[in-house]
Design a protein around this motif. Structure first.
Motif, PDB file in Angstrom:
ATOM      1  N   UNK A   3       0.840  -1.199   0.000  1.00  0.00           N
ATOM      2  CA  UNK A   3       0.000   0.000   0.000  1.00  0.00           C
ATOM      3  C   UNK A   3       0.875   1.250   0.000  1.00  0.00           C
ATOM      4  N   UNK A   4       0.605   2.151  -0.932  1.00  0.00           N
ATOM      5  CA  UNK A   4       1.393   3.375  -1.083  1.00  0.00           C
ATOM      6  C   UNK A   4       0.596   4.589  -0.638  1.00  0.00           C
ATOM      7  N   UNK A   5       1.210   5.439   0.182  1.00  0.00           N
ATOM      8  CA  UNK A   5       0.621   6.718   0.545  1.00  0.00           C
ATOM      9  C   UNK A   5       1.108   7.786  -0.412  1.00  0.00           C
ATOM     10  N   UNK A   6       0.211   8.645  -0.851  1.00  0.00           N
ATOM     11  CA  UNK A   6       0.550   9.708  -1.798  1.00  0.00           C
ATOM     12  C   UNK A   6       0.227  11.066  -1.182  1.00  0.00           C
ATOM     13  N   UNK A   7       1.195  11.988  -1.229  1.00  0.00           N
ATOM     14  CA  UNK A   7       0.933  13.367  -0.814  1.00  0.00           C
ATOM     15  C   UNK A   7       0.921  14.221  -2.072  1.00  0.00           C
ATOM     16  N   UNK A  63       0.938  14.963   7.762  1.00  0.00           N
ATOM     17  CA  UNK A  63       0.297  14.137   6.733  1.00  0.00           C
ATOM     18  C   UNK A  63       0.997  12.783   6.611  1.00  0.00           C
ATOM     19  N   UNK A  64       2.325  12.791   6.633  1.00  0.00           N
ATOM     20  CA  UNK A  64       3.077  11.537   6.519  1.00  0.00           C
ATOM     21  C   UNK A  64       2.742  10.595   7.673  1.00  0.00           C
ATOM     22  N   UNK A  65       2.652  11.133   8.878  1.00  0.00           N
ATOM     23  CA  UNK A  65       2.314  10.305  10.038  1.00  0.00           C
ATOM     24  C   UNK A  65       0.903   9.743   9.923  1.00  0.00           C
ATOM     25  N   UNK A  66      -0.018  10.540   9.421  1.00  0.00           N
ATOM     26  CA  UNK A  66      -1.393  10.067   9.247  1.00  0.00           C
ATOM     27  C   UNK A  66      -1.480   8.986   8.175  1.00  0.00           C
ATOM     28  N   UNK A  67      -0.699   9.121   7.115  1.00  0.00           N
ATOM     29  CA  UNK A  67      -0.689   8.091   6.075  1.00  0.00           C
ATOM     30  C   UNK A  67      -0.114   6.783   6.618  1.00  0.00           C
ATOM     31  N   UNK A  73       2.624   1.783   3.457  1.00  0.00           N
ATOM     32  CA  UNK A  73       3.903   1.119   3.703  1.00  0.00           C
ATOM     33  C   UNK A  73       5.078   1.913   3.136  1.00  0.00           C
ATOM     34  N   UNK A  74       4.774   2.928   2.373  1.00  0.00           N
ATOM     35  CA  UNK A  74       5.766   3.881   1.861  1.00  0.00           C
ATOM     36  C   UNK A  74       4.994   5.116   1.424  1.00  0.00           C
ATOM     37  N   UNK A  75       5.725   6.208   1.221  1.00  0.00           N
ATOM     38  CA  UNK A  75       5.091   7.470   0.822  1.00  0.00           C
ATOM     39  C   UNK A  75       5.791   8.022  -0.406  1.00  0.00           C
ATOM     40  N   UNK A  76       4.991   8.558  -1.321  1.00  0.00           N
ATOM     41  CA  UNK A  76       5.536   9.292  -2.449  1.00  0.00           C
ATOM     42  C   UNK A  76       4.979  10.709  -2.397  1.00  0.00           C
ATOM     43  N   UNK A  77       5.882  11.686  -2.489  1.00  0.00           N
ATOM     44  CA  UNK A  77       5.484  13.098  -2.551  1.00  0.00           C
ATOM     45  C   UNK A  77       5.373  13.458  -4.023  1.00  0.00           C
TER      46      UNK A  77
END
Length: 231
Positions: A3-7, A63-67, A73-77
């Motif tokens: 699962x990827x988090x996107x900002x 936002x990163x902490x909430x994601x 499982x990772x974040x992309x800005x």
């Protein structure tokens, strides 16, 4: 799939491009009848326009902490400039932020490019979050436009490209900048604004273009599918 988090949101035009690319590229591997699990948080671009670095860092950390809490499982800005927060935000979360400069560095290595011109808004060109990362991890030298042109480039990015306006004047300006950077030794050009590849296509120039949006999206896809070397 992971699962990827996107900002996103800076701008929403580039966020759409990221979302489309990630879904299409994953679909090419697992089948177009499927799509990856994504969690998107779109911020108000006004945050970036205020240029208050502490405020920007605080927002991206929140936002990163909430994601992460939501299961990412990772974040992309989904933009270049907000990577200014990377050095402070990354140590405060337990999942990786997929750095845009990693995507740039891998492509430059593949193409055999050691010196790159960097185009974008003023914070991206004058900041160290892309040049510093590339020098440290890939030994790549970065060249930016002369100081007289920095404000004009910032204007085109902030007042036109991020608003979805793609003018002949802007295109002519960046074509001139690429020629000037090549004269100074740039072997390829980093399109350091996620809307720049929408303004100038590879087939329209002789210079190798490092299209950060496409490459960054592919980095995300590799993570989602577990194709990263470190996985």
């Amino acid at each position: 799939m992971k699962t990827l988090g996107m900002i996103g949101g800076t701008s929403w035009h580039s966020t759409i491009e990221y979302y489309r690319l990630i879904n299409e590229l994953v679909g090419e591997v697992i089948g177009e009848d499927q799509n990856p699990p994504l969690i998107l948080h779109s911020i108000n671009i006004q945050l970036m326009r205020e240029q208050n670095k502490n405020k920007i860092i605080a927002k991206y950390l929140d936002v990163a902490q909430k994601l992460e809490q939501a299961g990412a499982e990772a974040i992309i800005i989904c933009a270049n400039t907000p990577h200014m927060v990377y050095e402070i935000v990354q140590p405060q979360i337990n999942i990786p932020i997929l750095h845009i400069a990693e995507a740039i560095g891998k492509e430059a290595q593949k193409l055999g490019l050691n010196t790159l011109g960097l185009l974008g808004n003023k914070p991206t060109m004058t900041g160290d979050f892309i040049p510093g990362f590339l020098k440290k991890h890939y030994g790549i030298k970065i060249i930016i436009p002369e100081s007289d042109y920095l404000d004009q480039s910032h204007y085109y990015v902030s007042k036109e490209l991020t608003l979805g306006k793609f003018t002949k004047e802007a295109k002519s300006f960046y074509e001139k900048q690429m020629s000037l950077l090549a004269h100074k030794g740039a072997e390829g050009m980093i399109m350091g604004c996620t809307e720049l590849p929408l303004l100038i296509k590879q087939e329209e120039t002789v210079f190798p273009l490092i299209t950060t949006t496409q490459l960054h999206a592919q980095l995300a896809v590799d993570f989602i599918l577990g194709l990263n070397n470190e996985d």
